[in-house]
Design a protein around this motif. Structure first.
Motif, PDB file in Angstrom:
ATOM      1  N   VAL A   1     -43.988 -31.442  36.050  1.00  0.00           N
ATOM      2  CA  VAL A   1     -44.112 -31.059  34.647  1.00  0.00           C
ATOM      3  C   VAL A   1     -45.317 -30.133  34.496  1.00  0.00           C
ATOM      4  N   LYS A   2     -45.084 -28.984  33.861  1.00  0.00           N
ATOM      5  CA  LYS A   2     -46.178 -28.051  33.595  1.00  0.00           C
ATOM      6  C   LYS A   2     -46.638 -28.132  32.154  1.00  0.00           C
ATOM      7  N   ALA A   3     -45.697 -28.412  31.250  1.00  0.00           N
ATOM      8  CA  ALA A   3     -46.011 -28.505  29.824  1.00  0.00           C
ATOM      9  C   ALA A   3     -45.065 -29.508  29.185  1.00  0.00           C
ATOM     10  N   GLN A   4     -45.563 -30.220  28.219  1.00  0.00           N
ATOM     11  CA  GLN A   4     -44.724 -31.186  27.513  1.00  0.00           C
ATOM     12  C   GLN A   4     -43.715 -30.445  26.636  1.00  0.00           C
ATOM     13  N   LEU A   5     -42.519 -30.975  26.616  1.00  0.00           N
ATOM     14  CA  LEU A   5     -41.499 -30.408  25.742  1.00  0.00           C
ATOM     15  C   LEU A   5     -41.888 -30.643  24.286  1.00  0.00           C
ATOM     16  N   PRO A   6     -41.644 -29.674  23.446  1.00  0.00           N
ATOM     17  CA  PRO A   6     -41.952 -29.879  22.024  1.00  0.00           C
ATOM     18  C   PRO A   6     -40.941 -30.847  21.404  1.00  0.00           C
ATOM     19  N   HIS A   7     -41.319 -31.461  20.317  1.00  0.00           N
ATOM     20  CA  HIS A   7     -40.394 -32.330  19.601  1.00  0.00           C
ATOM     21  C   HIS A   7     -39.432 -31.440  18.829  1.00  0.00           C
ATOM     22  N   LEU A   8     -38.170 -31.526  19.210  1.00  0.00           N
ATOM     23  CA  LEU A   8     -37.151 -30.704  18.571  1.00  0.00           C
ATOM     24  C   LEU A   8     -36.108 -31.596  17.920  1.00  0.00           C
ATOM     25  N   LYS A   9     -35.537 -31.102  16.852  1.00  0.00           N
ATOM     26  CA  LYS A   9     -34.405 -31.795  16.239  1.00  0.00           C
ATOM     27  C   LYS A   9     -33.207 -31.649  17.169  1.00  0.00           C
ATOM     28  N   ALA A  10     -32.221 -32.515  16.985  1.00  0.00           N
ATOM     29  CA  ALA A  10     -31.050 -32.508  17.874  1.00  0.00           C
ATOM     30  C   ALA A  10     -30.401 -31.127  17.945  1.00  0.00           C
ATOM     31  N   GLY A  11     -30.237 -30.470  16.822  1.00  0.00           N
ATOM     32  CA  GLY A  11     -29.624 -29.143  16.812  1.00  0.00           C
ATOM     33  C   GLY A  11     -30.461 -28.122  17.553  1.00  0.00           C
ATOM     34  N   GLU A  12     -31.776 -28.226  17.422  1.00  0.00           N
ATOM     35  CA  GLU A  12     -32.680 -27.308  18.121  1.00  0.00           C
ATOM     36  C   GLU A  12     -32.630 -27.542  19.628  1.00  0.00           C
ATOM     37  N   GLN A  13     -32.534 -28.808  20.035  1.00  0.00           N
ATOM     38  CA  GLN A  13     -32.398 -29.129  21.461  1.00  0.00           C
ATOM     39  C   GLN A  13     -31.127 -28.513  22.026  1.00  0.00           C
ATOM     40  N   SER A  14     -30.062 -28.642  21.283  1.00  0.00           N
ATOM     41  CA  SER A  14     -28.772 -28.109  21.711  1.00  0.00           C
ATOM     42  C   SER A  14     -28.831 -26.594  21.876  1.00  0.00           C
ATOM     43  N   VAL A  15     -29.449 -25.907  20.932  1.00  0.00           N
ATOM     44  CA  VAL A  15     -29.563 -24.447  21.008  1.00  0.00           C
ATOM     45  C   VAL A  15     -30.416 -24.047  22.211  1.00  0.00           C
ATOM     46  N   LEU A  16     -31.526 -24.742  22.424  1.00  0.00           N
ATOM     47  CA  LEU A  16     -32.392 -24.442  23.573  1.00  0.00           C
ATOM     48  C   LEU A  16     -31.631 -24.614  24.880  1.00  0.00           C
ATOM     49  N   MET A  17     -30.895 -25.709  25.017  1.00  0.00           N
ATOM     50  CA  MET A  17     -30.163 -25.959  26.260  1.00  0.00           C
ATOM     51  C   MET A  17     -29.035 -24.949  26.439  1.00  0.00           C
ATOM     52  N   LYS A  18     -28.337 -24.620  25.379  1.00  0.00           N
ATOM     53  CA  LYS A  18     -27.267 -23.614  25.493  1.00  0.00           C
ATOM     54  C   LYS A  18     -27.842 -22.266  25.905  1.00  0.00           C
ATOM     55  N   GLU A  19     -28.966 -21.898  25.321  1.00  0.00           N
ATOM     56  CA  GLU A  19     -29.619 -20.638  25.688  1.00  0.00           C
ATOM     57  C   GLU A  19     -30.040 -20.667  27.156  1.00  0.00           C
ATOM     58  N   ALA A  20     -30.617 -21.775  27.587  1.00  0.00           N
ATOM     59  CA  ALA A  20     -31.057 -21.903  28.980  1.00  0.00           C
ATOM     60  C   ALA A  20     -29.860 -21.855  29.931  1.00  0.00           C
ATOM     61  N   ILE A  21     -28.765 -22.488  29.558  1.00  0.00           N
ATOM     62  CA  ILE A  21     -27.560 -22.474  30.396  1.00  0.00           C
ATOM     63  C   ILE A  21     -26.981 -21.066  30.478  1.00  0.00           C
ATOM     64  N   VAL A  22     -26.893 -20.392  29.350  1.00  0.00           N
ATOM     65  CA  VAL A  22     -26.391 -19.019  29.351  1.00  0.00           C
ATOM     66  C   VAL A  22     -27.280 -18.154  30.247  1.00  0.00           C
TER      67      VAL A  22
END
Length: 118
Positions: free
Chosen positions: A87-108
């Motif tokens: 771990v280099k940095a702690q993940l920010p606290h995100l709402k469920a929808g924000e988590q989903s968008v981040l993961m979709k962006e990372a997957i793309v």
């Protein structure tokens, strides 16, 4: 094209291609795609995994996907071929929808980088 539109188009393309390739056309969900990335990153594709290992595969995928965002850094591969991250940095606290968008962006981004999609 707006960034959100491009993300949606690319996400739909990833889902379509992976669903056709791995699920006989049944639509894969976000968790299933993360699992497939974990299997890909481990490189032990033709193997059955127990529940604990499936969770480890999801962890590998999340680390790999969030590495470009500065949250994880590859550390080493163990004797059994499993990659480990620190771990280099702690993940920010995100709402469920924000988590989903981040993961979709990372997957793309992952599939663009691996030339699976453009």
């Amino acid at each position: 094209m707006a960034r959100d539109e491009q993300l949606k188009e690319r996400w739909d393309l990833v889902v379509e291609k992976l669903s056709t390739q791995f699920a006989d056309g049944d639509v894969l969900d976000l968790d299933s795609i993360i699992y497939l990335i974990g299997v890909q990153e481990l490189g032990q594709i033709h193997r059955d995994y127990k529940k604990d290992h499936k969770l480890d595969l999801i962890h590998i995928a999340i680390c790999k996907l969030l590495e470009p965002y500065g949250f994880y850094e590859f550390d080493f591969v163990d004797d059994e071929g499993w990659p480990h991250y620190k771990v280099k940095a702690q993940l920010p606290h995100l709402k469920a929808g924000e988590q989903s968008v981040l993961m979709k962006e990372a997957i793309v981004n992952y599939f663009v980088e691996t030339d699976y999609i453009e």
